[in-house]
Design a protein around this motif. Structure first.
Motif, short mmCIF file in Angstrom:
data_model
loop_
_atom_site.label_atom_id
_atom_site.label_comp_id
_atom_site.label_asym_id
_atom_site.label_seq_id
_atom_site.Cartn_x
_atom_site.Cartn_y
_atom_site.Cartn_z
N ARG A 1 0.85 -1.18 0.00
CA ARG A 1 0.00 0.00 0.00
C ARG A 1 0.89 1.24 0.00
O ARG A 1 2.03 1.22 0.48
CB ARG A 1 -0.90 0.03 1.24
CG ARG A 1 -1.95 -1.06 1.28
CD ARG A 1 -2.96 -0.74 2.39
NE ARG A 1 -4.00 -1.73 2.49
CZ ARG A 1 -4.13 -2.59 3.49
NH1 ARG A 1 -3.23 -2.59 4.47
NH2 ARG A 1 -5.12 -3.45 3.53
N PHE A 2 0.35 2.35 -0.51
CA PHE A 2 1.10 3.59 -0.54
C PHE A 2 0.28 4.71 0.09
O PHE A 2 -0.96 4.70 0.01
CB PHE A 2 1.44 3.98 -1.99
CG PHE A 2 2.38 3.01 -2.66
CD1 PHE A 2 3.74 3.19 -2.60
CD2 PHE A 2 1.88 1.89 -3.34
CE1 PHE A 2 4.61 2.29 -3.22
CE2 PHE A 2 2.74 1.00 -3.96
CZ PHE A 2 4.11 1.19 -3.89
N ALA A 3 0.97 5.66 0.71
CA ALA A 3 0.31 6.82 1.30
C ALA A 3 0.96 8.08 0.72
O ALA A 3 2.19 8.22 0.73
CB ALA A 3 0.46 6.81 2.82
N ARG A 4 0.15 8.98 0.24
CA ARG A 4 0.69 10.19 -0.38
C ARG A 4 1.40 11.06 0.65
O ARG A 4 1.05 11.07 1.84
CB ARG A 4 -0.45 11.00 -1.03
CG ARG A 4 -1.04 10.32 -2.25
CD ARG A 4 -2.08 11.22 -2.91
NE ARG A 4 -2.66 10.58 -4.08
CZ ARG A 4 -2.11 10.59 -5.29
NH1 ARG A 4 -0.97 11.23 -5.49
NH2 ARG A 4 -2.70 9.99 -6.30
N VAL B 1 5.68 3.92 1.63
CA VAL B 1 5.31 2.51 1.44
C VAL B 1 4.74 2.00 2.76
O VAL B 1 5.41 2.03 3.80
CB VAL B 1 6.52 1.66 1.01
CG1 VAL B 1 6.12 0.21 0.84
CG2 VAL B 1 7.13 2.22 -0.26
N GLU B 2 3.50 1.54 2.72
CA GLU B 2 2.86 1.00 3.91
C GLU B 2 2.94 -0.53 3.87
O GLU B 2 3.53 -1.12 2.97
CB GLU B 2 1.41 1.48 3.98
CG GLU B 2 1.25 2.98 3.90
CD GLU B 2 1.76 3.71 5.14
OE1 GLU B 2 2.05 3.02 6.15
OE2 GLU B 2 1.88 4.94 5.10
N GLN B 3 2.32 -1.18 4.84
CA GLN B 3 2.35 -2.65 4.88
C GLN B 3 1.60 -3.22 3.67
O GLN B 3 0.71 -2.57 3.12
CB GLN B 3 1.70 -3.16 6.17
CG GLN B 3 0.18 -3.08 6.21
CD GLN B 3 -0.33 -1.71 6.60
OE1 GLN B 3 0.44 -0.76 6.72
NE2 GLN B 3 -1.63 -1.62 6.82
N PRO B 4 2.00 -4.41 3.20
CA PRO B 4 1.27 -5.03 2.09
C PRO B 4 -0.21 -5.21 2.40
O PRO B 4 -0.60 -5.39 3.57
CB PRO B 4 1.97 -6.38 1.91
CG PRO B 4 3.31 -6.19 2.52
CD PRO B 4 3.12 -5.23 3.65
N ALA B 5 -1.01 -5.15 1.37
CA ALA B 5 -2.45 -5.38 1.55
C ALA B 5 -2.70 -6.83 1.93
O ALA B 5 -1.99 -7.73 1.50
CB ALA B 5 -3.20 -5.03 0.26
N ASP B 6 -3.72 -7.06 2.74
CA ASP B 6 -4.07 -8.43 3.15
C ASP B 6 -4.71 -9.18 1.99
O ASP B 6 -5.33 -8.61 1.12
CB ASP B 6 -5.04 -8.39 4.33
CG ASP B 6 -4.37 -7.80 5.58
OD1 ASP B 6 -3.14 -7.97 5.72
OD2 ASP B 6 -5.09 -7.18 6.37
N PRO C 1 4.76 4.54 -6.97
CA PRO C 1 3.92 3.40 -7.32
C PRO C 1 4.08 2.98 -8.78
O PRO C 1 4.32 3.82 -9.67
CB PRO C 1 2.50 3.92 -7.04
CG PRO C 1 2.68 4.98 -6.01
CD PRO C 1 3.99 5.64 -6.34
N ALA C 2 3.96 1.69 -9.02
CA ALA C 2 4.18 1.13 -10.36
C ALA C 2 3.20 1.69 -11.39
O ALA C 2 3.51 1.70 -12.60
CB ALA C 2 4.09 -0.39 -10.31
N ALA C 3 2.04 2.14 -10.96
CA ALA C 3 1.03 2.65 -11.90
C ALA C 3 1.39 4.01 -12.48
O ALA C 3 0.79 4.44 -13.47
CB ALA C 3 -0.33 2.73 -11.20
N ILE C 4 2.37 4.70 -11.90
CA ILE C 4 2.75 6.03 -12.39
C ILE C 4 3.73 5.87 -13.56
O ILE C 4 4.74 5.17 -13.45
CB ILE C 4 3.38 6.86 -11.26
CG1 ILE C 4 2.33 7.13 -10.18
CG2 ILE C 4 3.94 8.17 -11.80
CD1 ILE C 4 2.85 7.92 -8.99
#
Length: 312
Positions: A62-65, A307-312, A241-244
């Motif tokens: 997960r990502f946080a702006r 970068v936050e913790q991976p999504a569950d 993030p990879a989407a950018i």
């Protein structure tokens, strides 16, 4: 006077082909600089394969702006506040470096072979990196007093082959002299590596002191953040993030930094005055390459997110 890497047709060609440098599907496929067993070459990727510096961002992270202020400045430290890298040899002078207790090590005098032209970097930090076999010696406020004498106000070392690049919290022991206790070689832009191919590790970031919160995160063992309203803590991992999509018009080195930011990210390991910087090897690169990277980072750095913790 800071030494610059010599220009040559081979380096110019390397810069040109950098526009289309391959992205290696597997780091094991990447050609490595040759080094004798038990020794480390600056063209190699430092630290163990399991180090977080060498571990890609999880696909489900997960990502946080980050709410960078409109006037935030971004760039690259190179001509000052970034270390030169010197590799010791048997022909170099044996230098006695006196240092106080620091980073979990007692005060003492270190005897190490250091090239005669090696000294602390410009700027009050006076950083210096000396590679001896598989050990990188990190000095802060290094000052050469003569051919065989020097002082440093802080010292730490790290194992380049088996170490993580991070310090140890208990018992406390630093791997380097940056505020987070990491080795200053961890995440440094090194020309021998970027000439060879892609950047296969996370980069290091010194965040503007105005944006650094107190406390540490991740594998940092210390911190010097002072602003309770800051944006980041030392030890936090950032990434694009990879989407950018990659911005148009980046320099060859800027493209490699963008790809490293997406695959490996960057760790906040120190603070800087008035600007958020990545660091590049001081006794390498050239002014044109660094000027182009400076322009690139003004566009790339605001794209970084926590970068936050991976999504569950």
């Amino acid at each position: 006077m800071r030494a610059l890497a010599p220009r040559s047709c081979r380096l110019v060609l390397a810069a040109l082909v950098g526009w289309c440098s391959p992205i290696w599907a597997n780091d094991a496929d990447k050609p490595a600089a040759a080094a004798p067993p038990g020794r480390f070459s600056p063209g190699e990727r430092p630290f163990s394969a399991t180090s977080s510096w060498n571990t890609p961002i999880a696909p489900n992270a997960r990502f946080a702006r980050i709410d960078w202020p409109a006037g935030a400045l971004f760039g690259v430290a190179w001509s000052s506040y970034s270390p030169a890298i010197h590799v010791s040899s048997a022909s170099d002078p044996l230098v006695s470096v006196e240092h106080p207790a620091s980073w979990g090590r007692p005060a003492g005098i270190l005897s190490i072979r250091i090239p005669a032209d090696a000294d602390g970097a410009p700027g009050t930090d006076g950083e210096l990196l000396v590679i001896d076999g598989s050990t990188v010696h990190n000095f802060w406020q290094f000052k050469r007093l003569g051919a065989e004498r020097a002082t440093a106000q802080s010292y730490a070392e790290a194992d380049l082959l088996a170490g993580s690049g991070w310090g140890r919290r208990s018992p406390f022991l630093g791997a380097g002299i940056v505020a987070a206790g990491a080795s200053q070689l961890a995440g440094l832009l090194v020309q021998a590596e970027t000439d060879r191919g892609e950047i296969a590790h996370a980069l290091q970031i010194a965040v503007d002191a105005a944006y650094a919160r107190p406390g540490r995160d991740g594998e940092a063992i210390a911190s010097d953040g002072r602003n309770p309203e800051g944006l980041l803590q030392e030890g936090q991992r950032l990434a694009i993030p990879a989407a950018i999509a990659m911005p148009d018009g980046l320099s060859p080195l800027g493209q490699k930094v963008f790809r490293a930011y997406q695959r490996y990210g960057a760790f906040v390991i120190d603070v800087a005055g008035g600007v958020t910087n990545v660091r590049a090897q001081a006794n390498a690169y050239d002014e044109a390459t660094i000027a182009a990277l400076q322009r690139d980072l003004a566009r790339l750095s605001p794209l970084l997110q926590r970068v936050e913790q991976p999504a569950d």
